[in-house]
Every structure is written in C-alpha cells, then in structure tokens.
Design an enzyme around this catalytic site. Structure first.
Site, PDB file in Angstrom:
ATOM      1  N   HIS A  60      36.791  43.403  48.753  1.00 34.72           N
ATOM      2  CA  HIS A  60      36.976  43.242  47.333  1.00 34.72           C
ATOM      3  C   HIS A  60      36.082  42.421  46.763  1.00 34.72           C
ATOM      4  CE1 HIS A  60      40.589  41.450  44.437  1.00 34.72           C
ATOM      5  NE2 HIS A  60      39.372  42.027  43.701  1.00 34.72           N
ATOM      6  N   HIS A  62      33.219  42.440  43.286  1.00 34.07           N
ATOM      7  CA  HIS A  62      33.025  42.970  41.822  1.00 34.07           C
ATOM      8  C   HIS A  62      31.236  43.006  41.721  1.00 34.07           C
ATOM      9  CE1 HIS A  62      37.138  42.983  40.356  1.00 34.07           C
ATOM     10  NE2 HIS A  62      37.157  41.897  41.060  1.00 34.07           N
ATOM     11  N   ARG A  64      29.824  44.332  39.204  1.00 33.64           N
ATOM     12  CA  ARG A  64      29.535  44.255  37.629  1.00 33.64           C
ATOM     13  C   ARG A  64      28.422  45.491  36.962  1.00 33.64           C
ATOM     14  NH1 ARG A  64      33.650  41.162  37.144  1.00 33.64           N
ATOM     15  NH2 ARG A  64      33.454  39.196  37.370  1.00 33.64           N
ATOM     16  N   ASP A 152      42.116  46.695  39.164  1.00 29.90           N
ATOM     17  CA  ASP A 152      41.959  45.358  39.561  1.00 29.90           C
ATOM     18  C   ASP A 152      41.081  44.757  38.079  1.00 29.90           C
ATOM     19  OD1 ASP A 152      42.104  42.909  40.445  1.00 29.90           O
ATOM     20  OD2 ASP A 152      40.052  43.088  41.428  1.00 29.90           O
ATOM     21  N   ASP A 305      37.147  38.422  46.644  1.00 32.50           N
ATOM     22  CA  ASP A 305      37.200  38.967  45.102  1.00 32.50           C
ATOM     23  C   ASP A 305      36.167  37.957  44.516  1.00 32.50           C
ATOM     24  OD1 ASP A 305      38.230  39.486  42.895  1.00 32.50           O
ATOM     25  OD2 ASP A 305      39.817  37.904  42.482  1.00 32.50           O
TER      26      ASP A 305
HETATM   27 ZN    ZN Z   1      42.327  40.783  40.523  1.00 34.21          ZN
HETATM   28 ZN    ZN Z   2      39.128  41.358  41.880  1.00 33.22          ZN
END
Ligand code: ZN
Ligand code: ZN
Length: 372
Positions: A60, A62, A64, A152, A305
């Site tokens: 998980h 990000h 970008r 998400d 995350d």
């Molecule tokens: Zn989320």
């Molecule tokens: Zn996330």
C-alpha cells in the site's frame, strides 16, 4: 556464474518455516542452497548478529506519479522503499490521471524500470477515472499486469459496483482492496471523533464510518465469494467484524499501518497537520485492538499507506491540509520498537506480515527465500 554467500546470519523465512543460523548461497540472482560452507565464492557477506529475511513487501504505497510529482515521484518513492528495507511495493492508482487503463499501467512499469530501485507492482482502479460509476476494464488491466483493484483515496461507494467488482475480479483471482469509509459520516472531519476532538473543537470522523463500510464489504464478499482486502484498518469495531468474518471463512484479509498501532488522536493536541490522515489516528482502545488483531492473526499484513505531500501543502491549517503521512523509511523501525520489543510479535511473525502474507494476497512470487 556469480556466487554470493551470506554467512552466519539468523535466516528467518516464514514461507519455509525457517528460523535458524545458516549460510545462504546465491548464484547470479537466485537462491541456490543453504548450509554451504565458504570456499572462495565471489562475494562473501558476513551476517553474524544480523537477520537475513526476504526483502520486505509494502502492498500500500502512494507514488503520486503521474500528476503530483511535487509530492513524490516513482524514482523518489522507490528509493524510499529500498531505504526502508522494502524490495517490492504495490502502488495505489489514485494518481492524476488515475491508473485505469493499460497505457497508464505501462507508464508506471516504464518509470519503475527507469528508476531501477525496487520491484513495483500495480493496483489498478476499480472504476473508470476512479469516479465510482462504471467498472474499469478489469480483464485488460490484469493482462497489462495489475495485481489488485482499488479506488483508494476514496471508497468504492456504490454497493452494486462493489458487487460487480468482486464478481469480475474473482474471474481473474484478484482481490478488491477497499478504503472503508462512509463519507456522509466524515464530511468536514479532520480527526477521530471522540473526547479529544470535542475538547479541541475539531470536526470528527467517527469510528462507525469505518465499521459500517467494513461490514458492508464483508456482506458483499460473502454474497459473491469475492476476495476482499480491507485497507488500513484502524478501529476496534472493524477488527472485530473481520475476526468474526474470518471464522465464517469469508474470503477477507486486512492490513494495519504503523501509525495506527503507535499513535493516538491525542497527538492532534499539537494541531500539527502531520498527524492528519485518513483513517484518522484513533483512541488508545483502537490501538490496542489493532495490536490484538496482529497478535491473533486477524490482521494479515503490516503496510505503510505511504502518502507524501509537498511541505507547502502539509504546512497549512489543519482543516486545509491534505490527509496522509509518509511511512516507507520508518515502518520496520516501528515494528521493532512497538511490536517485537514489547513482545506482541516475534520476528518470524512480524516478517510474515511484511513478506509472505502480502505476497499471497496480491499473488506475486516474492516474499520468500526458497531455493530458486
Ligand atoms: Zn485509504
Ligand atoms: Zn492509501
């Protein structure tokens, strides 16, 4: 053939139930054998007093890019991953534009190859344009290499769409990863709703917002037989409904992020927007429930995350700053100090949640030191 020998380390590989001191022989880029003595291999790495484990996996992250390169790029994000011990990551498709087409998947693959830091796997969008209206071309995205599906950043809101996502992804044996949040309950919220938000006079995001959608997702997974993965679980309520669903053999897995097993909503007393994230930092009882979930196996995965924002965006007042916190470079340290040292998890247990378990959920041949 180039031979590398890692000598004298404590080799922990949960995928083989392995936890003992031994030597590992690598030929070119593959594990070749165990218990090999050192006899003039090209490279000998002394690992006495160290742990040898499969490269960590973060399912998980990000990155970008494309669209918000001021926050992170594929090159900087994958470098952060390596610095934190992660050799494989799954990137989340809420970029601009979102990763909802074969071309977008190929762009990520291309940039990841160019950066040449860690392995990058791709979770693609459940819905076209991440708008939550029409299902994305799931089959085409799987062929392009997508390992999982998620919108998400936001939840898959429409229950009918979620049901069809389960049915389609099932045909390709892929999981649907959902951000569980009922948006009507969290509108305008900046932190967990509780005693602290009341004291501080800040708009709250109640635990029920997460629990209600976790329950909905489980009901739909149960009805369809689909594969559900609840992202960043943060409430005692959600941990409990997932625990009960697993007992009924519903195909559900879940993950927790380091901030949710280390910090509480009390941190917001500093009005520091670095503590603003979604789901928000919760109460101590929720932190305790997340740890209990890790201990009894309800929570399968530890992931970050990782959600960076450019400093100028994060340095705004609490209600204007975006949600998100970085995590790749600090995750393992927090696992050691907050889970292993206090005795909640042992090393093999913690490593399983950062290697073998995420590899199985997203179906990648990683997270193991098996020969070959
Ligand atoms: Zn989320
Ligand atoms: Zn996330």
């Amino acid at each position: 053939m180039k031979k590398t020998l890692i000598v004298g380390g404590r080799v922990i590989d949960p995928s083989q139930n392995l936890d003992r001191q031994t030597n590992v022989l690598i030929e070119d880029d593959r594990i070749a054998a165990y218990d090999v003595p050192s006899n003039g291999q090209d490279t000998i790495i002394d690992a006495h007093g160290k742990i040898v484990s499969p490269g960590l996996i973060d399912m998980h992250v990000h990155l970008r890019e494309p669209g918000r390169e001021e926050d992170e790029t594929i090159e900087t994000g994958t470098a952060a991953a390596l610095a934190g011990g992660f050799t494989s990551i799954v990137c989340i498709p809420n970029t601009e534009p979102p990763i909802d087409s074969q071309g977008a998947v190929e762009f990520i693959q291309h940039q990841a190859a160019r950066a040449d830091n860690c392995n990058v796997y791709i979770a693609a969008c459940v819905s076209k344009d991440r708008e939550g209206k029409q299902l994305a071309e799931i089959g085409q995205l799987v062929r392009a290499g997508a390992v999982a599906f998620t919108d998400d950043g936001t939840p898959v809101y429409d229950a009918e769409l979620m049901r069809r996502a389960f049915e389609y992804c099932l045909m390709f044996d892929r999981p649907v990863l959902n951000h569980a949040e009922v948006l009507e309950l969290t509108r305008g919220g900046v932190m967990h709703e509780g005693k602290t938000s009341m004291l501080l006079g800040l708009a709250g995001m109640p635990a029920a917002a997460e629990d209600v959608m976790t329950s909905r997702d489980i009901a739909l997974a149960e009805a369809t037989g689909g594969r559900l993965h609840i992202m960043h679980v943060s409430t005692a309520g959600s941990v409990e409904v997932i625990r009960r669903a697993k007992r009924r053999d519903v195909c559900v897995t879940t993950e927790v992020c380091p901030h949710h097993f280390t910090l509480t909503d009390e941190c917001l007393r500093q009005f520091d927007s670095n503590y603003k994230m979604s789901p928000p930092l919760r109460a101590q009882s929720d932190v305790d429930a997340c740890i209990a979930g890790l201990v009894d196996g309800t929570i399968d995965v530890i992931c970050t995350d990782h959600a960076p924002h450019a400093r100028e965006k994060k340095m705004q007042e609490l209600d204007r700053a975006p949600f998100g916190i970085v995590g790749l470079e600090t995750a393992l340290g927090l696992v050691v100090t907050k889970l292993i040292e206090p005795g909640h998890l042992d090393w093999p247990g913690a490593i399983a949640k950062m290697t073998m378990n995420p590899a199985r959920i997203v179906g990648i041949e990683r997270g193991t030191l098996a020969v070959g």
